[in-house]
Every structure is written in structure tokens, then in C-alpha cells.
Scaffold this active site. Structure first.
Site, short mmCIF file in Angstrom:
data_model
loop_
_atom_site.label_atom_id
_atom_site.label_comp_id
_atom_site.label_asym_id
_atom_site.label_seq_id
_atom_site.Cartn_x
_atom_site.Cartn_y
_atom_site.Cartn_z
N LYS A 24 -30.18 -26.88 -9.74
CA LYS A 24 -31.13 -26.16 -8.87
C LYS A 24 -31.50 -27.04 -7.67
O LYS A 24 -31.25 -28.25 -7.68
CB LYS A 24 -32.37 -25.78 -9.67
N ARG B 16 -46.30 -21.58 -18.04
CA ARG B 16 -45.84 -21.04 -16.75
C ARG B 16 -45.09 -19.75 -17.05
O ARG B 16 -45.58 -18.66 -16.80
CB ARG B 16 -44.92 -22.03 -16.02
N TYR C 85 -48.09 -46.89 13.49
CA TYR C 85 -49.25 -46.01 13.67
C TYR C 85 -50.43 -46.45 12.81
O TYR C 85 -50.27 -46.74 11.62
CB TYR C 85 -48.88 -44.57 13.30
N MET D 279 -42.06 -40.77 11.74
CA MET D 279 -41.16 -39.63 11.58
C MET D 279 -39.69 -40.07 11.50
O MET D 279 -38.93 -39.57 10.67
CB MET D 279 -41.33 -38.66 12.76
C1 PLP Z 1 -35.32 -28.11 -14.01
C2 PLP Z 1 -35.12 -27.62 -15.39
C3 PLP Z 1 -34.42 -28.39 -16.32
C4 PLP Z 1 -33.94 -29.79 -16.02
O1 PLP Z 1 -35.03 -30.69 -16.08
P1 PLP Z 1 -34.83 -32.28 -15.85
O2 PLP Z 1 -36.17 -32.84 -16.13
O3 PLP Z 1 -34.42 -32.46 -14.44
O4 PLP Z 1 -33.79 -32.73 -16.81
C5 PLP Z 1 -34.20 -27.85 -17.56
N1 PLP Z 1 -34.65 -26.61 -17.89
C6 PLP Z 1 -35.35 -25.85 -17.02
C7 PLP Z 1 -35.83 -24.51 -17.44
C8 PLP Z 1 -35.61 -26.32 -15.75
O5 PLP Z 1 -36.30 -25.57 -14.89
#
Ligand code: PLP
Length: 356
Positions: free
Chosen positions: A35, A130, A252, A300
Site C-alpha cells: 500500500k 477502526r 531559519y 524546504m
Molecule cells: C498496513 C497493513 C499491514 C502491514 O503492516 P506492517 O506493520 O507494515 O507490517 C498488514 N495488515 C493490514 C490490514 C494493514 O493495513
């Protein structure tokens, strides 16, 4: 000449990390989690390193589509499932497996008319609060899905909120087992931390993300100790050197003030490249192969480093912001965040290349 900043991505490191993770979860199949554009590494760049995974998991239909365009023919899992009715036809056409975490998503599947087939991951809320069904609603959700001709295999899944702690999955795991009871189907529970730390939670499919990219899911154990190799090296160069007199301030706000005469280097990397502006003085950085420290507020497009111990450093000297010589975990810890955030924040303006 472009600016000297560059992110080197190593599919070999990812393939190595995948093997290391498999050793932690013998017998389990592995979803490689890609992802957020493969945690900022770039889907296309990491794919060659993930061909030995049993499937790839992501959030976005567009990313699933891109994977198919890149020629990936293996299983695809959409970790948040479908967002609107039009997504279903695309998911079926791509042969994706979809998470189902709420009644709206069941209704969406139920409204499908016509032929087709889709495997689902039914999500149980084991304590993260969640996504997912409660223990009271899980069985009716399962029955509703089972009654749909569209639905093929139903895998039972959950996602842990505290897997990096040694006792962090005990309650969630007990809730999961109590809730699923005798429901048939495969199980998938573990992210990277749980895969490494909690053998009891491995189930049939594990879902590692961050560990694939060579960073540690644990504050107290380094990636090196876990046998993981950094998949991203963010590098740049010194583009200027300044001599400071005692009392001179840097950058800065003048946050860093030299207490004695010293040299500093100016690095072509700033927060617009994804380097955290929150990084304090002392954040580690590697210049000319040696570890030194950030001094002054990150700008930046530039940041400034202490060259007191690096008399040979000059314009053009290579700098590693994080990667093979300096774990992104160390930079994240100094900046009060996690490697996930730094990797995902790599800015599109940073050119990427395959590591040599
Ligand atoms: C992002 C995610 C993972 C992977 O998690 P990591 O901590 O990066 O290994 C696994 N399962 C779900 C549902 C996720 O959203």
C-alpha cells in the site's frame, strides 16, 4: 544537471527480507503489503523483489490495476475492500480478493447482478476499533456472505493494534478465537511485528509490510539484528560548506548556534523532499561514509550538518540521509516518528533509481 538528491531502491533487499520473514512464519503464505505506493518505494520498482510472495496487498484499486498492467498475475488483496458500487466490477475483473469490514460492503456485494466470483476477507474488530465486525455481528455477516453466489472463499481476518509488544496480541487473539468459533475458512492476522513476535497468531496468511522494506517494527530491536536490509537509500551531496565563528547561528530561526569555530555542510535535501522538518539538532546523518549530526532547522530544499569531525568533506561529498549505512529507524526515532512515515513521505520530486 538535476539536484544531486536520489533515492536508490533495491528489489534484492526486498527479496532478502521476504526470505527472512518466511523463516519467521514457516508454513504460512505471505501477502506482501504494497500500500501507499509500496511504502513510498514505488510499486514498479519493488515488484521484481516481491515475485516470490504469495500475493500482494494494498488499498487502492488504481494500484491493483497498475500491478496487473505491470504483468503481475498473482493474488491481490484490497485491505479496505470496496468504497463504492462501481469498484466491484473492477475488482472482479482484476481478480482481486476484497476485505469486507462493514454491512455496507456486504450490501454492495449483494446488489451484484450477473455472473462473477470474488473471494473475501471478513474482518473482525479485535481491539483496534477502526474497521471490522464486532463479535456479536461476525456470524451474521459470515452467513450473509455465504448466501451470496458471487462470494467464493471467506477468510477470517483481524489486525492488531499493539503487535510490537510481547503481550500485545494476547487479548485480541483470545477475542478473535472466541468470536470466530467454529467458522470454517483460512485465517490471516499478522502484520510484520506479529509475524516476527507472535507465532500463535500466524494463521494461514501473514501480511508483512514494513519489514519487507528493511526497517524494524520494534523500538528495541534494530533491523540489522532482525536480519533485514534497507530497501531504500536516500542520498544526496554537499552543495556548500560554511565556516562558522563562535556565536554564529545556522538556518531559519537560528536554532543552532556554534559554541566554537566549526565547519558545516549544506546538503541538497529538505522537507520538500520528504525529510522531516521536525528533526532536531543531533539527528544522525552520514557524510562521506561517516556518521555525523544535523545542526539547524531543516529548510524546504536544504539541511545543514556538522563537519567538525570531517575535515576532508567538501562540495560534492556524498551524503546518506538514510539507507544501508544509517537505518531510517534511527532518523525516525530522533525526529519523533516512525520509519513508515518517513518512507511514505518521500516526495515525488525525488528521482528514484534501482540500486546497483
Ligand atoms: C498496513 C497493513 C499491514 C502491514 O503492516 P506492517 O506493520 O507494515 O507490517 C498488514 N495488515 C493490514 C490490514 C494493514 O493495513
Amino acid at each position: 544537471m538535476p539536484r544531486p538528491i536520489l533515492a536508490l531502491i533495491s528489489p534484492d533487499a526486498i527479496a532478502h527480507n521476504l526470505k527472512a520473514i518466511r523463516l519467521c512464519a514457516p508454513g504460512a503464505r505471505v501477502w506482501g503489503v504494497v500500500k501507499a505506493n509500496a511504502y513510498g518505494h514505488g510499486l514498479a520498482r519493488v515488484l521484481p523483489g516481491l515475485l516470490a510472495a504469495d500475493g500482494l496487498a494494498m488499498l487502492d484499486l488504481a494500484e491493483a490495476h497498475l500491478l496487473r498492467e505491470l504483468g503481475y498475475g498473482g493474488p491481490i488483496l484490497l485491505l479496505e475492500g470496496l468504497f463504492e458500487p462501481a469498484d466491484l466490477a473492477v475488482a472482479i475483473q482484476l481478480g482481486a480478493t476484497v476485505v469486507v469490514h462493514c454491512n455496507e460492503q456486504i450490501r454492495l456485494l449483494a446488489n451484484w447482478v450477473g455472473p462473477g466470483h470474488i473471494d473475501v476477507y471478513l474482518k473482525f474488530n479485535s481491539g483496534m476499533n477502526r474497521l471490522g465486525f464486532s463479535a456479536q455481528k461476525l456470524h451474521s455477516a459470515w452467513q450473509a456472505l455465504r448466501a451470496l453466489p458471487l462470494v467464493g472463499a471467506i477468510t477470517l481476518m483481524t489486525h492488531f493494534a499493539r503487535a510490537e509488544r510481547s503481550d500485545g496480541v494476547d487479548e485480541d487473539l483470545a477475542r478473535f478465537h472466541a468470536a470466530i468459533g467454529a467458522l470454517p475458512g483460512e485465517r490471516s492476522l499478522s502484520n510484520s511485528a506479529a509475524t516476527v513476535l507472535h507465532p500463535a497468531a500466524r494463521g494461514d496468511w501473514v501480511r508483512p509490510g514494513i519489514a519487507l522494506y528493511g526497517t524494524s517494527p520494534f523500538a528495541s530491536q534494530s533491523a540489522a539484528v532482525l536480519g533485514l536490509r534497507a530497501a531504500m537509500t536516500l542520498q544526496s551531496e554537499l552543495i556548500a560548506v560554511q565556516d562558522l565563528a563562535p556565536g554564529d547561528a545556522v538556518g531559519y530561526g537560528g536554532r543552532f548556534v556554534a559554541s566554537r569555530a566549526m565547519r558545516i555542510g549544506i546538503v541538497a535535501c529538505g522537507y520538500a523532499d520528504g525529510y522531516p522538518r521536525s528533526a532536531p539538532d543531533g539527528t544522525p546523518i552520514v557524510v562521506g561514509g561517516r556518521r555525523t549530526r544535523l545542526v539547524g532547522t531543516v529548510s524546504m530544499d536544504m539541511l545543514t550538518v556538522d563537519l567538525a569531525e570531517l575535515p576532508d568533506a567538501r562540495v560534492g561529498t556524498p551524503v546518506e540521509l538514510w539507507g544501508g549505512q544509517l537505518s531510517v529507524d534511527d532518523v525516525a526515532a530522533a525526529a519523533g516518528t516512525v520509519s513508515y512515515e518517513l518512507l511514505c513521505a518521500l516526495a515525488p520530486r525525488v528521482p528514484t533509481r534501482l540500486a546497483p
